[in-house]
Design a protein around this motif. Structure first.
Motif, PDB file in Angstrom:
ATOM      1  N   LYS A  97       0.638  -1.305  -0.010  1.00  0.00           N
ATOM      2  CA  LYS A  97       0.123  -0.098   0.048  1.00  0.00           C
ATOM      3  C   LYS A  97       0.847   1.281  -0.090  1.00  0.00           C
ATOM      4  N   GLY A  98       2.165   1.046  -0.235  1.00  0.00           N
ATOM      5  CA  GLY A  98       2.944   2.426  -0.150  1.00  0.00           C
ATOM      6  C   GLY A  98       3.416   2.827   1.039  1.00  0.00           C
ATOM      7  N   ILE A  99       3.051   2.284   1.987  1.00  0.00           N
ATOM      8  CA  ILE A  99       3.117   2.766   3.450  1.00  0.00           C
ATOM      9  C   ILE A  99       3.852   1.748   4.359  1.00  0.00           C
ATOM     10  N   ARG A 100       4.095   0.509   3.840  1.00  0.00           N
ATOM     11  CA  ARG A 100       4.494  -0.655   4.785  1.00  0.00           C
ATOM     12  C   ARG A 100       5.787  -1.305   4.092  1.00  0.00           C
TER      13      ARG A 100
ATOM     14  N   THR B 291       6.657 -10.796   7.645  1.00  0.00           N
ATOM     15  CA  THR B 291       6.760  -9.933   8.855  1.00  0.00           C
ATOM     16  C   THR B 291       7.029  -8.226   8.205  1.00  0.00           C
ATOM     17  N   THR B 292       6.174  -7.477   8.845  1.00  0.00           N
ATOM     18  CA  THR B 292       6.252  -6.032   8.832  1.00  0.00           C
ATOM     19  C   THR B 292       7.521  -5.790   9.412  1.00  0.00           C
ATOM     20  N   ILE B 293       8.326  -4.819   8.525  1.00  0.00           N
ATOM     21  CA  ILE B 293       9.843  -4.589   8.951  1.00  0.00           C
ATOM     22  C   ILE B 293       9.757  -2.880   9.143  1.00  0.00           C
ATOM     23  N   ALA B 294       8.773  -2.217   8.506  1.00  0.00           N
ATOM     24  CA  ALA B 294       8.572  -0.594   8.451  1.00  0.00           C
ATOM     25  C   ALA B 294       7.044  -0.210   8.408  1.00  0.00           C
ATOM     26  N   GLY B 295       6.662   0.770   8.973  1.00  0.00           N
ATOM     27  CA  GLY B 295       5.245   1.235   8.872  1.00  0.00           C
ATOM     28  C   GLY B 295       4.287   0.746   9.909  1.00  0.00           C
ATOM     29  N   ALA B 296       3.131   1.516   9.491  1.00  0.00           N
ATOM     30  CA  ALA B 296       2.156   1.350  10.716  1.00  0.00           C
ATOM     31  C   ALA B 296       0.863   0.820   9.938  1.00  0.00           C
ATOM     32  N   GLN B 297       0.133  -0.101  10.659  1.00  0.00           N
ATOM     33  CA  GLN B 297      -1.101  -0.674  10.223  1.00  0.00           C
ATOM     34  C   GLN B 297      -2.362   0.286  10.087  1.00  0.00           C
ATOM     35  N   ASP B 298      -3.199   0.085   9.040  1.00  0.00           N
ATOM     36  CA  ASP B 298      -4.564   0.917   8.865  1.00  0.00           C
ATOM     37  C   ASP B 298      -4.630   2.113   8.953  1.00  0.00           C
TER      38      ASP B 298
ATOM     39  N   ASP C 200      -5.939   7.006   4.215  1.00  0.00           N
ATOM     40  CA  ASP C 200      -5.421   7.804   3.083  1.00  0.00           C
ATOM     41  C   ASP C 200      -5.325   9.278   3.491  1.00  0.00           C
ATOM     42  N   GLY C 201      -4.019   9.898   3.040  1.00  0.00           N
ATOM     43  CA  GLY C 201      -4.092  11.111   3.296  1.00  0.00           C
ATOM     44  C   GLY C 201      -3.627  11.624   4.653  1.00  0.00           C
ATOM     45  N   ASP C 202      -3.307  10.740   5.426  1.00  0.00           N
ATOM     46  CA  ASP C 202      -2.921  11.087   6.871  1.00  0.00           C
ATOM     47  C   ASP C 202      -1.465  11.572   6.750  1.00  0.00           C
ATOM     48  N   LEU C 203      -1.775  13.000   7.264  1.00  0.00           N
ATOM     49  CA  LEU C 203      -0.418  13.854   7.132  1.00  0.00           C
ATOM     50  C   LEU C 203       0.598  13.292   8.539  1.00  0.00           C
ATOM     51  N   ARG C 204       0.323  12.606   9.442  1.00  0.00           N
ATOM     52  CA  ARG C 204       1.253  12.202  10.276  1.00  0.00           C
ATOM     53  C   ARG C 204       2.643  11.630   9.810  1.00  0.00           C
ATOM     54  N   CYS C 205       2.340  11.287   8.440  1.00  0.00           N
ATOM     55  CA  CYS C 205       3.616  10.723   8.071  1.00  0.00           C
ATOM     56  C   CYS C 205       4.561  11.637   7.642  1.00  0.00           C
ATOM     57  N   ALA C 206       4.334  12.929   7.635  1.00  0.00           N
ATOM     58  CA  ALA C 206       5.022  13.979   7.141  1.00  0.00           C
ATOM     59  C   ALA C 206       5.876  14.426   8.416  1.00  0.00           C
ATOM     60  N   ALA C 207       5.734  13.894   9.438  1.00  0.00           N
ATOM     61  CA  ALA C 207       6.472  14.412  10.483  1.00  0.00           C
ATOM     62  C   ALA C 207       8.066  14.032  10.473  1.00  0.00           C
ATOM     63  N   PRO C 208       9.064  14.859  10.646  1.00  0.00           N
ATOM     64  CA  PRO C 208      10.404  14.651  10.401  1.00  0.00           C
ATOM     65  C   PRO C 208      10.755  13.210  11.052  1.00  0.00           C
ATOM     66  N   ILE C 209      11.807  12.823  10.194  1.00  0.00           N
ATOM     67  CA  ILE C 209      12.273  11.243  10.693  1.00  0.00           C
ATOM     68  C   ILE C 209      13.285  11.555  11.618  1.00  0.00           C
ATOM     69  N   VAL C 210      13.446  10.949  12.803  1.00  0.00           N
ATOM     70  CA  VAL C 210      14.165  10.944  13.736  1.00  0.00           C
ATOM     71  C   VAL C 210      15.349   9.617  13.550  1.00  0.00           C
ATOM     72  N   ASP C 211      16.668   9.912  13.353  1.00  0.00           N
ATOM     73  CA  ASP C 211      17.534   9.137  13.137  1.00  0.00           C
ATOM     74  C   ASP C 211      17.503   8.069  14.374  1.00  0.00           C
ATOM     75  N   GLY C 212      17.423   6.807  14.018  1.00  0.00           N
ATOM     76  CA  GLY C 212      17.330   5.768  14.964  1.00  0.00           C
ATOM     77  C   GLY C 212      16.045   5.344  15.742  1.00  0.00           C
TER      78      GLY C 212
ATOM     79  N   ARG D 162       5.964   3.326  13.090  1.00  0.00           N
ATOM     80  CA  ARG D 162       6.288   4.729  12.326  1.00  0.00           C
ATOM     81  C   ARG D 162       5.120   4.879  11.004  1.00  0.00           C
ATOM     82  N   HIS D 163       4.303   6.051  10.880  1.00  0.00           N
ATOM     83  CA  HIS D 163       3.753   6.408  10.014  1.00  0.00           C
ATOM     84  C   HIS D 163       4.658   6.677   8.792  1.00  0.00           C
ATOM     85  N   LEU D 164       4.492   6.039   7.575  1.00  0.00           N
ATOM     86  CA  LEU D 164       5.207   6.378   6.525  1.00  0.00           C
ATOM     87  C   LEU D 164       4.500   7.123   5.541  1.00  0.00           C
ATOM     88  N   CYS D 165       5.031   7.988   4.619  1.00  0.00           N
ATOM     89  CA  CYS D 165       4.236   8.636   3.426  1.00  0.00           C
ATOM     90  C   CYS D 165       4.454   7.547   2.443  1.00  0.00           C
ATOM     91  N   PRO D 166       3.387   7.410   1.681  1.00  0.00           N
ATOM     92  CA  PRO D 166       3.421   6.695   0.537  1.00  0.00           C
ATOM     93  C   PRO D 166       4.664   6.590  -0.464  1.00  0.00           C
TER      94      PRO D 166
END
Length: 244
Positions: A32-35, A45-52, A55-67, A73-77
Motif C-alpha cells: 500500500k506504499g506505506i509498509r 513480517t512487517t519491518i517498517a510502517g504502521a497498520q491501518d 489515506d491522506g494521513d499527514l502524520r507521515c510527514a513528521a520529520p524522521i528522527v535518526d534511530g 512509524r507512519h510512513l508517507c506513500p
C-alpha cells in the motif's frame, strides 16, 4: 503464512508492487506504499510502517528522527524501494513528503535524502538535510552510493547520487523537462547535458554506472557517457498506453 496475507498497492500506482531481494534471499515488498513486508521461509513480517493508516494521513510527514523504530512509524506513500548488501531497505517517499529514508537491518529509521519538503538542493549539499523534488526511483550500489530519480515541480527529471559521505551530486539531467516527442541521440552523450525523464526507475550496475527506465526510454550511463535505447521508433506521447 504468506498464503494468508493480502498486499495492497497505493492508489494511482501501476498494478505492480515495488519489491527487491535482500542479501539473504528474503523478498521485500512495498505494501500500500506505506509498509514494508519481508517474506522469508514462507512467513511475512512487517519491518517498517504502521497498520491501518487512513489515506491522506499527514502524520507521515513528521520529520524522521535518526534511530527511531521503523515498525509503527507512519510512513508517507513510497514509489520505490531497494535493499543494499547489508540488508538495509531504502524507501523513496514521493507522496505527501519528499524524501528517501533508510530502514536498517535492525529495524531503525535514518534520513538519507530530503527533508520532506519539496524543493531543489545544489550539488555539494548534505543530503539528509536538503530538500528535494519527488523521488520516483531508488537503488544502491555495492559501494553504498544511493541513486535517486528526482522530479522537480517543473517536470524536470534528474538522477541524483548520495555518496557514502552523505553529499548530494547530480549524475544525470540538465534540469530541463524531456519533451515527449523528442528522443536524445543514441549515445554516448554527456549525462549532464541532456534533459531527463521525470518519473521512472533506476538500477545501479556492478561497473559503477546505472540504468534508468522512463516512460519512453531506457538509458544506461557509464564512464563513457549516456547510451539511450529508444523503445518507440517515432517518439512518445503522454498517453498512458505508450508507457514502457
Amino acid at each position: 503464512p504468506v498464503e494468508d496475507v493480502k498486499l495492497w498497492r497505493y492508489r494511482g500506482h501501476a498494478p505492480i508492487w515495488p519489491m527487491d531481494v535482500g542479501p539473504d534471499g528474503s523478498l521485500y515488498v512495498l505494501d500500500k506504499g506505506i509498509r514494508v513486508q519481508r517474506i522469508k521461509n514462507g512467513l511475512v513480517t512487517t519491518i517498517a510502517g504502521a497498520q491501518d493508516v487512513p489515506d491522506g494521513d499527514l502524520r507521515c510527514a513528521a520529520p524522521i528522527v535518526d534511530g527511531e523504530n521503523a515498525v509503527g512509524r507512519h510512513l508517507c506513500p513510497a514509489s520505490a524501494l531497494a535493499v543494499d548488501a547489508q540488508g538495509s531497505v531504502y524507501l523513496a517517499e514521493a507522496h505527501i513528503a519528499q524524501r528517501v529514508t533508510r530502514v536498517s537491518a535492525d529495524g531503525k529509521l535514518y534520513r538519507v535524502l530530503g527533508t520532506g519538503m519539496d524543493g531543489f538542493s545544489a550539488d555539494g549539499s548534505l543530503a539528509a538535510v536538503s530538500p528535494i523534488g519527488r523521488p520516483h526511483g531508488v537503488d544502491v550500489d555495492a559501494d553504498g552510493r544511493v541513486y535517486v530519480v528526482e522530479c522537480s515541480s517543473t517536470g524536470a527529471g534528474r538522477v541524483r547520487m548520495v555518496g557514502p559521505d552523505g553529499v548530494l551530486v547530480t549524475v544525470a539531467g540538465n534540469g530541463q523537462p524531456l519533451p515527449f516527442d523528442q528522443f536524445a541521440p543514441p549515445g554516448p552523450t554527456d549525462a549532464l547535458s541532456l534533459p531527463w525523464e521525470c518519473n521512472g526507475e533506476v538500477a545501479a550496475d556492478p561497473e559503477g554506472g546505472f540504468w534508468t527506465v522512463g516512460t519512453c526510454q531506457v538509458r544506461h550511463v557509464d564512464r563513457n557517457g549516456v547510451h539511450t535505447l529508444a523503445l518507440r521508433p517515432a517518439g512518445c506521447s503522454n498517453d498512458s498506453t505508450d508507457h514502457i
